[in-house]
Design a protein around this motif. Structure first.
Motif, PDB file in Angstrom:
ATOM      1  N   GLU A 125       0.817  -1.213   0.000  1.00 34.78           N
ATOM      2  CA  GLU A 125       0.000   0.000   0.000  1.00 34.78           C
ATOM      3  C   GLU A 125       0.848   1.258   0.000  1.00 34.78           C
ATOM      4  OE1 GLU A 125      -2.745  -0.198   3.241  1.00 34.78           O
ATOM      5  OE2 GLU A 125      -3.487  -2.160   2.616  1.00 34.78           O
ATOM      6  N   GLU A 126       2.057   1.190   0.504  1.00 35.66           N
ATOM      7  CA  GLU A 126       2.929   2.370   0.603  1.00 35.66           C
ATOM      8  C   GLU A 126       4.050   2.243  -0.425  1.00 35.66           C
ATOM      9  OE1 GLU A 126       4.020   5.620   0.953  1.00 35.66           O
ATOM     10  OE2 GLU A 126       2.955   5.445   2.825  1.00 35.66           O
ATOM     11  N   THR A 127       3.822   2.741  -1.629  1.00 32.52           N
ATOM     12  CA  THR A 127       4.798   2.616  -2.710  1.00 32.52           C
ATOM     13  C   THR A 127       5.702   3.838  -2.809  1.00 32.52           C
ATOM     14  OG1 THR A 127       3.265   3.550  -4.337  1.00 32.52           O
ATOM     15  CG2 THR A 127       3.275   1.134  -4.055  1.00 32.52           C
ATOM     16  N   LYS A 128       5.696   4.659  -1.811  1.00 34.47           N
ATOM     17  CA  LYS A 128       6.508   5.874  -1.831  1.00 34.47           C
ATOM     18  C   LYS A 128       7.978   5.541  -1.577  1.00 34.47           C
ATOM     19  CE  LYS A 128       2.909   8.743  -1.898  1.00 34.47           C
ATOM     20  NZ  LYS A 128       2.708   9.880  -2.748  1.00 34.47           N
ATOM     21  N   TRP A 129       8.849   6.496  -1.884  1.00 34.77           N
ATOM     22  CA  TRP A 129      10.284   6.321  -1.681  1.00 34.77           C
ATOM     23  C   TRP A 129      10.676   6.647  -0.247  1.00 34.77           C
ATOM     24  CZ3 TRP A 129      11.669  10.127  -6.151  1.00 34.77           C
ATOM     25  CH2 TRP A 129      11.228   9.596  -7.365  1.00 34.77           C
ATOM     26  N   ASN A 130      11.794   6.072   0.163  1.00 26.64           N
ATOM     27  CA  ASN A 130      12.378   6.340   1.474  1.00 26.64           C
ATOM     28  C   ASN A 130      13.890   6.354   1.303  1.00 26.64           C
ATOM     29  OD1 ASN A 130      12.629   6.702   4.242  1.00 26.64           O
ATOM     30  ND2 ASN A 130      12.514   4.528   4.693  1.00 26.64           N
ATOM     31  N   ASP A 131      14.578   7.054   2.185  1.00 26.51           N
ATOM     32  CA  ASP A 131      16.045   7.004   2.183  1.00 26.51           C
ATOM     33  C   ASP A 131      16.502   6.037   3.258  1.00 26.51           C
ATOM     34  OD1 ASP A 131      15.155   8.811   4.189  1.00 26.51           O
ATOM     35  OD2 ASP A 131      17.021   9.940   4.139  1.00 26.51           O
ATOM     36  N   LEU A 132      17.659   5.410   3.017  1.00 29.00           N
ATOM     37  CA  LEU A 132      18.171   4.376   3.901  1.00 29.00           C
ATOM     38  C   LEU A 132      19.679   4.316   3.757  1.00 29.00           C
ATOM     39  CD1 LEU A 132      16.879   2.218   5.796  1.00 29.00           C
ATOM     40  CD2 LEU A 132      16.938   0.649   3.869  1.00 29.00           C
ATOM     41  N   SER A 133      20.353   3.727   4.713  1.00 32.91           N
ATOM     42  CA  SER A 133      21.797   3.522   4.600  1.00 32.91           C
ATOM     43  C   SER A 133      22.078   2.705   3.351  1.00 32.91           C
ATOM     44  CB  SER A 133      22.329   2.781   5.831  1.00 32.91           C
ATOM     45  OG  SER A 133      23.644   2.322   5.580  1.00 32.91           O
ATOM     46  N   CYS A 134      23.046   3.149   2.566  1.00 31.09           N
ATOM     47  CA  CYS A 134      23.397   2.477   1.310  1.00 31.09           C
ATOM     48  C   CYS A 134      23.930   1.069   1.539  1.00 31.09           C
ATOM     49  CB  CYS A 134      24.435   3.297   0.554  1.00 31.09           C
ATOM     50  SG  CYS A 134      23.867   4.961   0.134  1.00 31.09           S
ATOM     51  N   ASN A 135      24.334   0.751   2.765  1.00 31.47           N
ATOM     52  CA  ASN A 135      24.871  -0.577   3.080  1.00 31.47           C
ATOM     53  C   ASN A 135      23.789  -1.601   3.411  1.00 31.47           C
ATOM     54  OD1 ASN A 135      27.562   0.220   2.723  1.00 31.47           O
ATOM     55  ND2 ASN A 135      27.600   1.089   4.783  1.00 31.47           N
ATOM     56  N   THR A 136      22.546  -1.156   3.530  1.00 32.63           N
ATOM     57  CA  THR A 136      21.447  -2.066   3.814  1.00 32.63           C
ATOM     58  C   THR A 136      21.300  -3.062   2.664  1.00 32.63           C
ATOM     59  OG1 THR A 136      20.326  -0.316   5.038  1.00 32.63           O
ATOM     60  CG2 THR A 136      18.974  -2.193   4.334  1.00 32.63           C
ATOM     61  N   SER A 137      21.004  -4.283   3.000  1.00 35.39           N
ATOM     62  CA  SER A 137      20.855  -5.330   1.985  1.00 35.39           C
ATOM     63  C   SER A 137      19.392  -5.451   1.569  1.00 35.39           C
ATOM     64  CB  SER A 137      21.366  -6.659   2.547  1.00 35.39           C
ATOM     65  OG  SER A 137      21.378  -7.645   1.556  1.00 35.39           O
ATOM     66  N   MET A 138      19.123  -5.196   0.289  1.00 30.88           N
ATOM     67  CA  MET A 138      17.784  -5.379  -0.262  1.00 30.88           C
ATOM     68  C   MET A 138      17.880  -5.628  -1.760  1.00 30.88           C
ATOM     69  SD  MET A 138      15.860  -1.671  -0.396  1.00 30.88           S
ATOM     70  CE  MET A 138      15.978  -1.403   1.346  1.00 30.88           C
ATOM     71  N   HIS A 139      16.756  -5.938  -2.377  1.00 32.05           N
ATOM     72  CA  HIS A 139      16.698  -6.148  -3.824  1.00 32.05           C
ATOM     73  C   HIS A 139      16.929  -4.812  -4.520  1.00 32.05           C
ATOM     74  CE1 HIS A 139      15.232 -10.286  -3.600  1.00 32.05           C
ATOM     75  NE2 HIS A 139      14.614  -9.879  -2.492  1.00 32.05           N
ATOM     76  N   TRP A 140      17.105  -4.835  -5.839  1.00 31.50           N
ATOM     77  CA  TRP A 140      17.260  -3.599  -6.610  1.00 31.50           C
ATOM     78  C   TRP A 140      16.568  -3.756  -7.953  1.00 31.50           C
ATOM     79  CZ3 TRP A 140      21.374  -6.617  -4.995  1.00 31.50           C
ATOM     80  CH2 TRP A 140      22.003  -7.410  -5.957  1.00 31.50           C
ATOM     81  N   LEU A 141      16.331  -2.608  -8.591  1.00 29.49           N
ATOM     82  CA  LEU A 141      15.673  -2.563  -9.891  1.00 29.49           C
ATOM     83  C   LEU A 141      16.650  -2.016 -10.923  1.00 29.49           C
ATOM     84  CD1 LEU A 141      12.330  -1.018  -8.680  1.00 29.49           C
ATOM     85  CD2 LEU A 141      12.559  -3.255  -9.710  1.00 29.49           C
ATOM     86  N   CYS A 142      16.878  -2.785 -11.980  1.00 25.05           N
ATOM     87  CA  CYS A 142      17.736  -2.354 -13.077  1.00 25.05           C
ATOM     88  C   CYS A 142      16.870  -1.846 -14.229  1.00 25.05           C
ATOM     89  CB  CYS A 142      18.589  -3.505 -13.596  1.00 25.05           C
ATOM     90  SG  CYS A 142      19.696  -4.251 -12.397  1.00 25.05           S
ATOM     91  N   GLU A 143      17.456  -0.939 -14.998  1.00 27.24           N
ATOM     92  CA  GLU A 143      16.800  -0.410 -16.200  1.00 27.24           C
ATOM     93  C   GLU A 143      17.834  -0.314 -17.292  1.00 27.24           C
ATOM     94  OE1 GLU A 143      14.169   3.513 -17.530  1.00 27.24           O
ATOM     95  OE2 GLU A 143      15.359   3.599 -15.703  1.00 27.24           O
ATOM     96  N   LYS A 144      17.439  -0.629 -18.524  1.00 22.36           N
ATOM     97  CA  LYS A 144      18.341  -0.446 -19.663  1.00 22.36           C
ATOM     98  C   LYS A 144      17.538  -0.272 -20.936  1.00 22.36           C
ATOM     99  CE  LYS A 144      19.547  -5.222 -20.943  1.00 22.36           C
ATOM    100  NZ  LYS A 144      20.717  -6.069 -21.144  1.00 22.36           N
ATOM    101  N   VAL A 145      18.216   0.197 -21.966  1.00 24.62           N
ATOM    102  CA  VAL A 145      17.615   0.416 -23.269  1.00 24.62           C
ATOM    103  C   VAL A 145      17.465  -0.927 -23.969  1.00 24.62           C
ATOM    104  CG1 VAL A 145      17.964   1.542 -25.502  1.00 24.62           C
ATOM    105  CG2 VAL A 145      18.661   2.708 -23.411  1.00 24.62           C
ATOM    106  N   PRO A 146      16.325  -1.168 -24.608  1.00 25.53           N
ATOM    107  CA  PRO A 146      16.155  -2.422 -25.359  1.00 25.53           C
ATOM    108  C   PRO A 146      17.152  -2.506 -26.524  1.00 25.53           C
ATOM    109  CG  PRO A 146      14.105  -1.150 -25.282  1.00 25.53           C
ATOM    110  CD  PRO A 146      15.159  -0.314 -24.680  1.00 25.53           C
ATOM    111  N   THR A 147      17.428  -3.719 -26.955  1.00 25.64           N
ATOM    112  CA  THR A 147      18.351  -3.908 -28.086  1.00 25.64           C
ATOM    113  C   THR A 147      17.616  -4.468 -29.286  1.00 25.64           C
ATOM    114  OG1 THR A 147      18.924  -6.074 -27.179  1.00 25.64           O
ATOM    115  CG2 THR A 147      20.369  -4.232 -26.657  1.00 25.64           C
TER     116      THR A 147
END
Length: 147
Positions: A125-147
């Protein structure tokens, strides 16, 4: 803005696709990591895959991202260089904002949180952004241009 327009015109001229496991939205390909790690390790993983951490430009992309993953995930936004000056990994300034209430707060001055210089998107329900220590372990989202 002119770089983005050039990129879009190039994409429109060609039938581009995303690699297996990536999902296309608008003019980009997206991937959610299967493992968890720090913001820097997540960024390195995205670069090794030919992209970078996601840069969210508008509400439509934010909606897509929030539905694309069911896990909190690093996005390509940080204020490592100058506290309070949030920038995307592509060097652009923060124009579109989707911060949670009272965020970013850099740990609200509490030492137990440390410096909170990297941003992630929440889920459910809460899809907003938050700031956190960069050393925290979590998943990530990659983005790139299609080929």
């Amino acid at each position: 803005m002119s770089n983005e327009m050039s990129r879009l015109q190039t994409l429109l001229k060609k039938n581009r696709t995303c690699p297996a496991g990536w999902r296309m939205f608008s003019f980009s390909c997206y991937l959610v990591s299967t493992k968890t790690d720090s913001w820097d390790e997540g960024r390195e993983d995205c670069k090794n895959k030919g992209g970078d951490l996601v840069v969210i430009d508008n509400n439509e992309e934010q909606t897509f991202v929030s539905k694309f993953t069911d896990k909190p995930a690093w996005i390509g936004l940080n204020d490592k260089e100058t506290e309070g000056s949030w920038k995307w990994v592509d060097g652009t300034s923060l124009n579109f904002k989707h911060w949670a209430n009272k965020q970013p707060d850099n740990g609200n001055g509490e030492s137990r949180w440390g410096e909170e210089d990297c941003a992630y998107t929440r889920t459910n329900e809460e899809t907003k952004w938050n700031d956190l220590s960069c050393n925290t372990s979590m998943h990530w989202l990659c983005e790139k241009v299609p080929t």
